[in-house]
Design an enzyme around this catalytic site. Structure first.
Site, PDB file in Angstrom:
ATOM      1  N   HIS A 135       0.911  -0.760  -0.080  1.00  0.00           N
ATOM      2  CA  HIS A 135      -0.288   0.012   0.024  1.00  0.00           C
ATOM      3  C   HIS A 135       0.830   1.243  -0.007  1.00  0.00           C
ATOM      4  O   HIS A 135       0.327   2.531   0.487  1.00  0.00           O
ATOM      5  CB  HIS A 135      -0.963   0.240   1.487  1.00  0.00           C
ATOM      6  CG  HIS A 135      -1.675  -0.947   1.352  1.00  0.00           C
ATOM      7  ND1 HIS A 135      -2.702  -1.657   1.044  1.00  0.00           N
ATOM      8  CD2 HIS A 135      -1.822  -2.230   2.004  1.00  0.00           C
ATOM      9  CE1 HIS A 135      -3.423  -3.177   1.447  1.00  0.00           C
ATOM     10  NE2 HIS A 135      -2.349  -3.560   1.951  1.00  0.00           N
ATOM     11  N   GLU A 171       9.294   8.153 -17.089  1.00  0.00           N
ATOM     12  CA  GLU A 171       8.178   8.949 -17.483  1.00  0.00           C
ATOM     13  C   GLU A 171       7.893   8.855 -18.952  1.00  0.00           C
ATOM     14  O   GLU A 171       6.747   7.630 -19.051  1.00  0.00           O
ATOM     15  CB  GLU A 171       8.525   9.555 -16.887  1.00  0.00           C
ATOM     16  CG  GLU A 171       8.947  11.003 -15.786  1.00  0.00           C
ATOM     17  CD  GLU A 171       9.387  12.914 -15.470  1.00  0.00           C
ATOM     18  OE1 GLU A 171       7.095  12.640 -15.533  1.00  0.00           O
ATOM     19  OE2 GLU A 171      10.212  12.710 -15.860  1.00  0.00           O
ATOM     20  N   LYS A 211      15.451  21.991 -11.973  1.00  0.00           N
ATOM     21  CA  LYS A 211      15.791  20.141 -12.109  1.00  0.00           C
ATOM     22  C   LYS A 211      16.638  19.090 -12.886  1.00  0.00           C
ATOM     23  O   LYS A 211      16.709  19.954 -13.432  1.00  0.00           O
ATOM     24  CB  LYS A 211      13.966  20.970 -12.831  1.00  0.00           C
ATOM     25  CG  LYS A 211      13.106  21.898 -12.261  1.00  0.00           C
ATOM     26  CD  LYS A 211      11.827  20.384 -11.300  1.00  0.00           C
ATOM     27  CE  LYS A 211      10.843  19.310 -12.199  1.00  0.00           C
ATOM     28  NZ  LYS A 211      10.468  19.349 -11.412  1.00  0.00           N
ATOM     29  N   SER A 255      15.134  21.464 -16.661  1.00  0.00           N
ATOM     30  CA  SER A 255      14.105  22.187 -17.627  1.00  0.00           C
ATOM     31  C   SER A 255      13.852  22.868 -17.693  1.00  0.00           C
ATOM     32  O   SER A 255      14.754  24.162 -16.922  1.00  0.00           O
ATOM     33  CB  SER A 255      12.774  22.719 -15.961  1.00  0.00           C
ATOM     34  OG  SER A 255      12.303  23.664 -15.900  1.00  0.00           O
TER      35      SER A 255
END
Ligand code: ARG
Length: 467
Positions: free
Chosen positions: A167, A301, A294, A288
């Site tokens: 979980h 992804e 970043k 970025s």
């Protein structure tokens, strides 16, 4: 022939124009053509033609002279394509007719005899199988490279302790090596699905012709063998019609991508500032354009995102096939783009993963600290009490109260004193601290499939034998 008739014949498609009295609508010609995407099967198409021509010659349907002209001509066509000199034409519809037309232009009438006892229907079914068979080899090789990378990382990090989750809540400590071996097993099953698919697919449609077979005395065993197939497909209607092998490949690929997507998700989470478990090398990340600080985990992804198109391709093919009456229908021309896209996506994703996995760096201290939080050794304390004679349900209860107190004090169970622990159960003795440590916890799970470093090392050796 009148001048008008001559003009009409010249304009109508040469391969099937005989019964037509007007030229194909220009839009329809482009709409129905597949050459832009099926030309990638040119090597398979030529290989299939060589095998078919040799077979026709063997059964004395094609003369020796015609056979050698065809073989020589096909060599030339192949060279022209490879040199980028071949002129693909949409008006010749597909890879098959483009190649045959060029062959005939080079060698004359012998080229027109190649299609004896064959149809584009068995031809295309053969080409796709040959193409997919070769590509599956590449897919499997990349998957195995990924498996090697996972084993290397598992071995390197066999002792590395991290929290195991259920979980996404800290559950019990595990070793990072053990986690990598879980990924290894997922990919191992994907590889075996691809191997099964390759095995079932490797049957030869040639000789099925349009749908019913052919009246020539063909030798289907011969052409199947020439092309490295296990044997000829048993039923001609089935041979030209079903694309279940492509669907099966896409299903295996959807499963693989689902696995890669789950791994991606974990890599993304682990490399976030909040988890900070791993470092993905810069070469697998991008920055970025607006936020200078970043470093984004783009590769995982993107792989996670590409799972969508692979799943979509599977649904496309299932939907393409459903409701098709036997035998061949033009619908089947739509099989190629989803299949090729799946192949390209899976190969690219596997390649990225196989390159990236060995480069992952674990942040050991952060993983260890995270495993210390969340009472990950609570089950170990319960098991300890069971070994001392307490029934498991009672032990569960005792440890529950200990956790509640520790929570209040903002301490880990192992930070409580022996006195405090004994307040929960008189069975607790000094040796309790052996099981309350993370090291003790993982080391105790020392059986096949368990997380103990010793088991991980053994499992790495066993897994290595299976690749
Ligand atoms: N381009 C076609 C395909 O991909 C080849 C087979 C065409 N056969 C036919 N009877 N029109 O399926």
């Amino acid at each position: 022939m009148s001048a008008k008739d001559q003009k009409k014949t010249a304009k109508v498609n040469q391969s099937w124009g005989g019964r037509f009295s007007e030229q194909t609508d220009a839009f329809v010609e482009a709409f129905t053509a597949s050459v832009e995407f099926d030309q990638r099967m040119y090597r398979q198409d030529i290989a299939g033609s060589r095998a078919h021509a040799r077979m026709l010659n063997k059964v004395a349907v094609l003369s020796d002279d015609d056979l050698s002209a065809i073989l020589k001509g096909l060599d030339q066509v192949e060279q022209e394509i490879e040199a980028g000199e071949f002129e693909w034409s949409v008006s010749r519809e597909d890879v098959h007719m483009n190649i045959e037309a060029r062959l005939t232009a080079i060698i004359g009438d012998a080229g027109k005899r190649l299609h004896t006892g064959r149809s584009r229907n068995d031809q295309v079914a053969t080409d796709i199988r040959l193409y997919l068979r070769e590509q599956i080899e590449h897919v499997i090789n990349e998957a195995k490279r990924l498996q090697q990378g996972l084993l290397g990382l598992a071995e390197k990090e066999a002792d590395t302790i991290m929290p195991g989750f259920t979980h996404l809540q800290v559950a019990q400590p595990v070793t990072f090596g053990h986690h990598m071996l879980a990924w290894f097993e997922m990919v191992a099953r994907d590889v075996s699905r691809y191997e099964d698919c390759r095995e079932r697919m490797n049957m030869c449609p040639l000789g099925a012709a349009a749908l019913a077979g052919t009246s020539y005395p063909i030798d289907r065993e011969f052409s199947a063998k020439e092309l490295g197939f296990t044997g000829p497909m048993a039923n001609s209607l089935d041979a030209v019609s079903d694309r279940d092998f492509a669907i099966e490949f896409c299903a295996a690929s959807a499963m693989l991508m689902t696995h890669l997507s789950r791994m991606s998700e974990e890599l993304v989470i682990w490399s976030s500032a909040q988890f900070n478990f791993i470092d993905l090398p810069d070469r697998f990340c991008t920055g970025s354009s607006i936020m200078p600080q970043k470093k984004n985990p783009d590769v995982p992804e993107l792989v996670r995102g590409k799972t969508g198109r692979v799943n979509g391709n599977l649904i496309s093919l299932l939907t393409l096939m459903k409701s098709q009456p036997l035998a061949y229908n033009k619908d089947n021309q739509e099989d190629k783009e989803p299949l090729f896209d799946t192949l390209d996506t899976v190969r690219g994703s596997l390649r990225a993963f196989a390159d990236m996995i060995p480069a992952i760096e674990c942040k050991h201290a952060n993983m260890y600290a995270a495993a210390k939080q969340g009472f990950s050794t609570a089950t170990d304390l319960a098991d300890y009490l069971v070994r001392k004679g307490l029934p498991f349900r009672d032990a569960h209860e005792v440890v529950g109260s200990a956790v509640a107190v520790a929570l209040e004090k903002e301490l880990d169970l192992s930070d409580l004193s022996l006195d405090e622990l004994q307040g929960f159960s008189a069975m607790i003795a000094e040796d309790v601290f052996d099981v309350l440590t993370l090291e003790g916890s993982v080391a105790s799970r020392n059986h096949i499939g368990g997380t103990a470093p010793e088991q991980v090392r053994k499992a790495v050796i066993e897994a290595g034998k299976r690749i």
